[in-house]
Scaffold this motif. Sequence first.
Motif, PDB file in Angstrom:
ATOM      1  N   VAL A  57       0.832  -1.150  -0.045  1.00  0.00           N
ATOM      2  CA  VAL A  57      -0.031  -0.001  -0.050  1.00  0.00           C
ATOM      3  C   VAL A  57       0.977   1.213  -0.030  1.00  0.00           C
ATOM      4  O   VAL A  57       1.589   1.304   0.720  1.00  0.00           O
ATOM      5  CB  VAL A  57      -1.040   0.108   1.238  1.00  0.00           C
ATOM      6  N   GLU A  59       0.844   5.600  -0.114  1.00  0.00           N
ATOM      7  CA  GLU A  59       0.183   6.926  -0.155  1.00  0.00           C
ATOM      8  C   GLU A  59       0.335   7.817  -1.307  1.00  0.00           C
ATOM      9  O   GLU A  59       1.449   8.112  -1.701  1.00  0.00           O
ATOM     10  CB  GLU A  59       0.545   7.614   1.423  1.00  0.00           C
ATOM     11  N   ASN A  98      -4.899   6.172  -0.570  1.00  0.00           N
ATOM     12  CA  ASN A  98      -4.195   4.635  -0.601  1.00  0.00           C
ATOM     13  C   ASN A  98      -4.264   4.183  -1.820  1.00  0.00           C
ATOM     14  O   ASN A  98      -5.227   3.890  -2.538  1.00  0.00           O
ATOM     15  CB  ASN A  98      -4.645   3.887   0.380  1.00  0.00           C
TER      16      ASN A  98
END
Length: 120
Positions: A57, A59, A98
């Motif tokens: 993941v 940002e 995300n």
Amino acid sequence: MEKQLIEILLILALATFPILMGSWIYMYRKVINGGLEYVGKKYNEKKIVIPPGKFTVVEVNGKCVMVSEGMNSWFTIRINGGARQRVFKIRLINTKGNLTIINESKTMPLSINIRCEASA
């Protein structure tokens, strides 16, 4: 006569193949370079390697481009937990939140280069 026609067609096919291949490579590079210019001159760059069958993941905030490098060109993304999207080689996004990158391959690691515009 029929044998000569087949030979002529074969020679034409073999002569045009390098031209078609060169044109394809030229256009492929042009698309990748255009995608990398999408984020502008000031950017942050990350290189991520995802093992087979795993995910990561990241940002993101604003314009980003993802380019897969190496043998594995296919990957799957989810933006802010939304629907899965299959991607081949390059993907441009302009979002905040995300970004989940999934390597669905069972044998090869996925190498991704993520370039996002720098915050002013």
